[in-house]
Scaffold this active site. Structure first.
Site, PDB file in Angstrom:
ATOM      1  N   ASP A 154      40.447  85.502  25.709  1.00 59.41           N
ATOM      2  CA  ASP A 154      41.434  85.689  24.641  1.00 59.41           C
ATOM      3  C   ASP A 154      42.738  84.948  24.921  1.00 59.41           C
ATOM      4  OD1 ASP A 154      42.561  86.654  22.298  1.00 59.41           O
ATOM      5  OD2 ASP A 154      43.215  88.530  23.192  1.00 59.41           O
ATOM      6  N   TYR A 155      42.639  83.759  25.492  1.00 55.91           N
ATOM      7  CA  TYR A 155      43.843  82.936  25.635  1.00 55.91           C
ATOM      8  C   TYR A 155      44.335  82.502  24.258  1.00 55.91           C
ATOM      9  CZ  TYR A 155      43.533  82.374  30.719  1.00 55.91           C
ATOM     10  OH  TYR A 155      43.523  82.588  32.072  1.00 55.91           O
ATOM     11  N   GLU A 156      45.664  82.530  24.082  1.00 54.51           N
ATOM     12  CA  GLU A 156      46.252  82.158  22.796  1.00 54.51           C
ATOM     13  C   GLU A 156      47.315  81.076  22.922  1.00 54.51           C
ATOM     14  OE1 GLU A 156      47.420  85.728  20.762  1.00 54.51           O
ATOM     15  OE2 GLU A 156      45.461  86.680  21.041  1.00 54.51           O
ATOM     16  N   HIS A 157      47.647  80.714  24.177  1.00 51.19           N
ATOM     17  CA  HIS A 157      48.622  79.656  24.450  1.00 51.19           C
ATOM     18  C   HIS A 157      48.037  78.739  25.516  1.00 51.19           C
ATOM     19  CE1 HIS A 157      51.479  82.190  22.263  1.00 51.19           C
ATOM     20  NE2 HIS A 157      51.039  83.202  23.007  1.00 51.19           N
ATOM     21  N   GLN A 216      39.524  86.954  15.261  1.00 49.34           N
ATOM     22  CA  GLN A 216      40.674  87.784  14.894  1.00 49.34           C
ATOM     23  C   GLN A 216      41.007  87.612  13.408  1.00 49.34           C
ATOM     24  OE1 GLN A 216      44.010  87.795  17.734  1.00 49.34           O
ATOM     25  NE2 GLN A 216      42.712  86.688  19.180  1.00 49.34           N
TER      26      GLN A 216
END
Length: 307
Positions: A154-157, A216
Site C-alpha cells: 500500500d505504498y502511496e508515495h 481504493q
C-alpha cells in the site's frame, strides 16, 4: 411506500444492468473474500470487536509495517520494516486467539501506507538488491513473530521509478510465495496517475504473484453514483486484467460510493455477473463508532453469493 421504493430500486438495478451488459456468460454467484484494515489509528480496536461471518473467508490486514525509523522525524530504512500498528491490542497472542476461535480468519499486514509520524511514507530504495534483501529479512521476521498469512502493498508515495518499484516488490513477492512465508498477496492502488503507473508496472511483470487487487474506490470523489462506480470498476478490470478486483468503501468519511448511496446495490449487480470477488473496508478503527454495521452487511452479502 416501502413497496413502491422496492419496485423503484429493482427498476434502477435492471436499468443499470442493461447499461453495463456482460460480455460473456458468467456464473450467477461467485464466492468472495472480506478484508478489513485494522490498527492504523490507535483507537484500541481489537480483532474480537469486529463481527465475523463464519460462511466467508475473512482477512484482517494490520496497518502498517513501514520501512522508516520510528522517530520524531522519521527517515527511510531501505527495506528494514518496523511494526507501526496498535501493538497493545493487536499482538501475536491476539492473532493466535482469533484464528483459534474463527477457522475462516486469516491475518496479514499492509506495507507502506500514506504517512508515518506525520511524514509521507515514501518508497525510497537505495538499490533494488539491497532493498529486497532487507525487506525479505525484516518481513519474514515479522510474519513469523505474528504468525501472519498475507502481505498487502500500500505504498502511496514514491521516490523511485515504476520499474524499480516493480522489481523491488515483485522480487519480494516471489521470495515470500516461493518459500511459503505467506499464502496471500495483494496490492492497494487507487486512481491517481502517479500512483497507478507504479502498480501497473508491477502488475505487468509480476501480476501472476498477486492474489487480490484491493482497489481504493473510496479515493474517488465524494458523491460517486452507482453508474460511475460500475464504470470505475470496469476501468480497473481492464487495467488489472485477469486480477481479482475487490470493491471498497471507507468508514472514515472518505469519498467514493458510500453504503448509504448505493454501494450494496452496485455490489448486487457485480454479484449477478460473477465479478464480485470480494469487499474490503478502510477501516475497523473508524467503523467501531457505528458498531460495525457495514461490516455485517458486507459479509452477509458475500455469504449470500456462495449459496
Amino acid at each position: 411506500m416501502k413497496s413502491l421504493k422496492f419496485c423503484i430500486s429493482l427498476l434502477v438495478l435492471q436499468a443499470l444492468f442493461n447499461v453495463f451488459p456482460t460480455i460473456e456468460a458468467v456464473p450467477a454467484f461467485c464466492p468472495g473474500v472480506f478484508r478489513e484494515y485494522i490498527g492504523a489509528e490507535g483507537k484500541n480496536v481489537t480483532f474480537s470487536d469486529v463481527p465475523i461471518n463464519p460462511n466467508i473467508e475473512f482477512h484482517f490486514l494490520l496497518s502498517f509495517a513501514i520501512d522508516y525509523t520510528n522517530t520524531k522525524s522519521p527517515e527511510p530504512t531501505n527495506g528494514d520494516f518496523l511494526v507501526y500498528w496498535d501493538t497493545d491490542n493487536l499482538t501475536p497472542s491476539h492473532i493466535s486467539s482469533i484464528k483459534a476461535k474463527h477457522k475462516n480468519v486469516k491475518v496479514g499486514m499492509s506495507l507502506g501506507g500514506d504517512t508515518v509520524n506525520g511524514k509521507n511514507a515514501t518508497f525510497t530504495p537505495t538499490s533494488i538488491t539491497s532493498w529486497v534483501s532487507n525487506a525479505i529479512h525484516s518481513i519474514t521476521k515479522i510474519v513469523k513473530e505474528y504468525n501472519l498469512d498475507a502481505i498487502d502493498i500500500d505504498y502511496e508515495h514514491f521516490n523511485a521509478d515504476p520499474d524499480t518499484f516493480a522489481e523491488c516488490i515483485g522480487r519480494l513477492l516471489y521470495y515470500l510465495k516461493q518459500n511459503n512465508v505467506v499464502t496471500y498477496t495483494s496490492i492497494a492502488p487507487y486512481a491517481d496517475d502517479s500512483v497507478q503507473v507504479h502498480y501497473l508496472a508491477l502488475w505487468r511483470k509480476y501480476g501472476h504473484l498477486i492474489d487480490y487487487v484491493n482497489f481504493q474506490f473510496y479515493a474517488y470523489e465524494k458523491g460517486t453514483t452507482i453508474l460511475q462506480f460500475l464504470h470505475y470498476f470496469e476501468t480497473q478490470m481492464y487495467n488489472y486484467k485477469g486480477g481479482k478486483i475487490l470493491v471498497s468503501f471507507g468508514t472514515d468519511n472518505s469519498g467514493g460510493l458510500s453504503p448509504r448511496h448505493g454501494f450494496f446495490d452496485a455490489c448486487s449487480i457485480l454479484k449477478s455477473r460473477g465479478t464480485l470477488h470480494g469487499i474490503f473496508i478502510w477501516s475497523a478503527d473508524d467503523s467501531i463508532k457505528d458498531h460495525f454495521l457495514y461490516e455485517k452487511l458486507s459479509q452477509n452479502l458475500l455469504a449470500s453469493a456462495t449459496v
